[in-house]
Design a protein around this motif. Structure first.
Motif, PDB file in Angstrom:
ATOM      1  N   THR A   1       3.681  -1.342  -6.314  1.00  0.00           N
ATOM      2  CA  THR A   1       2.519  -0.852  -6.100  1.00  0.00           C
ATOM      3  C   THR A   1       1.669  -1.271  -7.230  1.00  0.00           C
ATOM      4  O   THR A   1       2.154  -1.744  -8.143  1.00  0.00           O
ATOM      5  CB  THR A   1       2.609   0.697  -6.227  1.00  0.00           C
ATOM      6  OG1 THR A   1       3.209   1.004  -7.602  1.00  0.00           O
ATOM      7  CG2 THR A   1       3.566   1.241  -5.247  1.00  0.00           C
TER       8      THR A   1
ATOM      9  N   ALA B   1       0.565   3.786 -10.534  1.00  0.00           N
ATOM     10  CA  ALA B   1       0.949   4.538  -9.281  1.00  0.00           C
ATOM     11  C   ALA B   1       1.816   5.831  -9.680  1.00  0.00           C
ATOM     12  O   ALA B   1       1.501   6.780  -9.316  1.00  0.00           O
ATOM     13  CB  ALA B   1       1.700   3.878  -8.277  1.00  0.00           C
TER      14      ALA B   1
ATOM     15  N   ASP C   1       0.666  -1.019  -0.272  1.00  0.00           N
ATOM     16  CA  ASP C   1       0.045   0.070   0.072  1.00  0.00           C
ATOM     17  C   ASP C   1       0.769   1.427   0.013  1.00  0.00           C
ATOM     18  O   ASP C   1       0.384   2.317  -0.742  1.00  0.00           O
ATOM     19  CB  ASP C   1      -0.841   0.023   1.087  1.00  0.00           C
ATOM     20  CG  ASP C   1      -2.049  -1.207   1.253  1.00  0.00           C
ATOM     21  OD1 ASP C   1      -2.487  -1.520  -0.053  1.00  0.00           O
ATOM     22  OD2 ASP C   1      -2.443  -1.585   2.202  1.00  0.00           O
ATOM     23  N   ASP C   2       1.887   1.290   0.588  1.00  0.00           N
ATOM     24  CA  ASP C   2       2.956   2.294   0.874  1.00  0.00           C
ATOM     25  C   ASP C   2       4.288   2.019   0.651  1.00  0.00           C
ATOM     26  O   ASP C   2       5.082   1.690   1.369  1.00  0.00           O
ATOM     27  CB  ASP C   2       2.632   2.889   2.278  1.00  0.00           C
ATOM     28  CG  ASP C   2       3.231   4.424   2.507  1.00  0.00           C
ATOM     29  OD1 ASP C   2       4.173   4.628   1.553  1.00  0.00           O
ATOM     30  OD2 ASP C   2       2.816   4.838   3.570  1.00  0.00           O
TER      31      ASP C   2
END
Length: 76
Positions: A69, A73, A26-27
């Motif tokens: 990702t 993204a 996610d990050d």
């Protein structure tokens, strides 16, 4: 090891990273910070042709792991 790639239209250009395990994160910024903080060795972040970010690192047995990702993204 499992890496499923759907709807690929172009040739895969890779070396030993062609045999790896990929995990969607996610990050990616947080993961990059974490890897740096713990002193892990990893390859600099790359951008795939589909706009996804990816970071490669090796596990203790020498297997490559990809943190990535979702496609798109990168918006540049």
């Amino acid at each position: 090891e499992l890496h499923l790639i759907g709807e690929r239209k172009s040739e895969v250009l890779s070396h030993n990273r062609g045999n790896h395990y990929a995990m969607l994160v996610d990050d990616i910024d947080a993961w990059e910070r974490h890897l740096t903080e713990v002193g892990a060795q990893f390859f600099p972040r790359r951008i795939r042709p589909d706009g996804a970010y990816q970071i490669f690192l090796c596990d203790p047995d020498g297997y490559y792991i990809e943190l990535c990702t979702p496609p798109g993204a990168h918006q540049g």
